[in-house]
Design an enzyme around this catalytic site. Structure first.
Site, mmCIF file in Angstrom:
data_model
loop_
_atom_site.group_PDB
_atom_site.id
_atom_site.type_symbol
_atom_site.label_atom_id
_atom_site.label_comp_id
_atom_site.label_asym_id
_atom_site.label_seq_id
_atom_site.Cartn_x
_atom_site.Cartn_y
_atom_site.Cartn_z
ATOM 1 N N GLY A 17 26.663 9.912 49.679
ATOM 2 C CA GLY A 17 26.596 8.758 48.778
ATOM 3 C C GLY A 17 25.266 8.507 48.088
ATOM 4 N N ASP A 39 25.970 -1.852 54.830
ATOM 5 C CA ASP A 39 27.154 -2.677 55.043
ATOM 6 C C ASP A 39 27.007 -3.372 56.399
ATOM 7 O OD1 ASP A 39 29.792 -3.540 54.391
ATOM 8 O OD2 ASP A 39 30.644 -1.938 55.593
ATOM 9 N N VAL A 82 33.315 -1.238 47.045
ATOM 10 C CA VAL A 82 32.828 -0.773 45.742
ATOM 11 C C VAL A 82 32.805 0.759 45.684
ATOM 12 C CG1 VAL A 82 31.469 -2.844 45.308
ATOM 13 C CG2 VAL A 82 30.400 -0.919 46.482
ATOM 14 N N GLU A 118 19.654 5.392 50.966
ATOM 15 C CA GLU A 118 21.048 5.107 51.335
ATOM 16 C C GLU A 118 21.770 4.514 50.125
ATOM 17 O OE1 GLU A 118 23.584 5.634 52.839
ATOM 18 O OE2 GLU A 118 23.769 4.516 54.712
HETATM 19 P P1 5GP Z 1 27.294 0.730 57.645
HETATM 20 O O1 5GP Z 1 26.935 1.655 58.752
HETATM 21 O O2 5GP Z 1 26.122 -0.025 57.078
HETATM 22 O O3 5GP Z 1 28.418 -0.176 58.011
HETATM 23 O O4 5GP Z 1 27.939 1.609 56.530
HETATM 24 C C1 5GP Z 1 27.255 2.366 55.671
HETATM 25 C C2 5GP Z 1 28.163 3.359 54.994
HETATM 26 O O5 5GP Z 1 29.504 2.882 54.832
HETATM 27 C C3 5GP Z 1 27.655 3.581 53.593
HETATM 28 O O6 5GP Z 1 26.705 4.612 53.558
HETATM 29 C C4 5GP Z 1 28.912 3.927 52.837
HETATM 30 O O7 5GP Z 1 29.158 5.305 52.907
HETATM 31 C C5 5GP Z 1 30.019 3.194 53.573
HETATM 32 N N1 5GP Z 1 30.382 1.945 52.875
HETATM 33 C C6 5GP Z 1 30.112 0.687 53.233
HETATM 34 N N2 5GP Z 1 30.562 -0.209 52.345
HETATM 35 C C7 5GP Z 1 31.141 0.513 51.353
HETATM 36 C C8 5GP Z 1 31.773 0.181 50.117
HETATM 37 O O8 5GP Z 1 31.924 -0.973 49.691
HETATM 38 N N3 5GP Z 1 32.230 1.227 49.376
HETATM 39 C C9 5GP Z 1 32.099 2.522 49.755
HETATM 40 N N4 5GP Z 1 32.580 3.443 48.940
HETATM 41 N N5 5GP Z 1 31.499 2.866 50.912
HETATM 42 C C10 5GP Z 1 31.023 1.881 51.697
#
Ligand code: 5GP
Length: 180
Positions: A46, A104, A154, A100
């Protein structure tokens, strides 16, 4: 055409370019202030478009590395963070700038940061194109953030839905029927 699947654009291509210039200047000034140059580590897949845009505006000799960790499947979070691909040089005593796409829950960055501490990196900073603060479950913040986005799934500028839409030049939200 993939743009036909987009319901609305949240962050335009122009806004991303402008913000990348600002972020690069700020990041470079901060490293200049301590007289250090970071290794720029992109989290695959990403971060690729964001990293490419951002690094164009760095004037220091930019060393790039990549890592791949997985924590997501479709639109929902799954289990633990797994390291699929590690960076190829040692992080010991190095200044690391992690790139990054979105913070999220924060779980990915907590785990990756922990890993760099174990590898005895001297310092770890995080730059994220997007931040979704409403979804945070871990105590972590990026040091540099491009844009805050609401609690919506998104896509675009690196972010995918089932591996698609990464090549959109902006950040958008998909039409609901795409998930059906
Ligand atoms: P975290 O570990 O912070 O929950 O997640 C991070 C990863 O989740 C990001 O690098 C991304 O790949 C994925 N992710 C989180 N939210 C979104 C979103 O709204 N859209 C997409 N496409 N990927 C997300």
């Amino acid at each position: 055409m993939i743009s036909n699947d987009i319901e609305k654009i949240l962050v335009s291509q122009e806004a991303i370019t402008k913000r990348c210039k600002e972020l690069a200047a700020q990041i470079e000034a901060d490293y200049n202030a301590i007289g250090e140059v970071p290794i720029v580590v992109g989290l695959l897949k990403g971060s690729v478009p964001f990293m490419s845009e951002l690094m164009k505006y760095f004037t220091f000799p930019c060393e790039l590395e990549f890592m791949k960790v997985s924590s997501y499947d479709g639109t929902e979070s799954i289990g633990d963070v797994r390291i699929d691909l590690d960076m190829m040089t040692s992080a010991k005593n190095k200044y690391i700038l992690l790139v990054e796409d979105i913070v999220d829950t924060g779980r990915t960055l907590v785990e990756v940061t922990k890993m760099f501490k174990n590898k005895k990196a001297k310092d770890v900073k995080i730059v994220s194109l997007l931040d979704k603060p409403d979804r945070r479950t871990c105590d972590i913040e990026a040091d540099y953030v491009g844009f805050e986005v609401p609690n919506e799934f998104v896509v675009g500028f690196g972010l995918d839905y089932n591996q698609k839409y990464r090549n959109l030049p902006y950040i958008g939200v998909l039409k609901p029927e795409i998930y059906e």
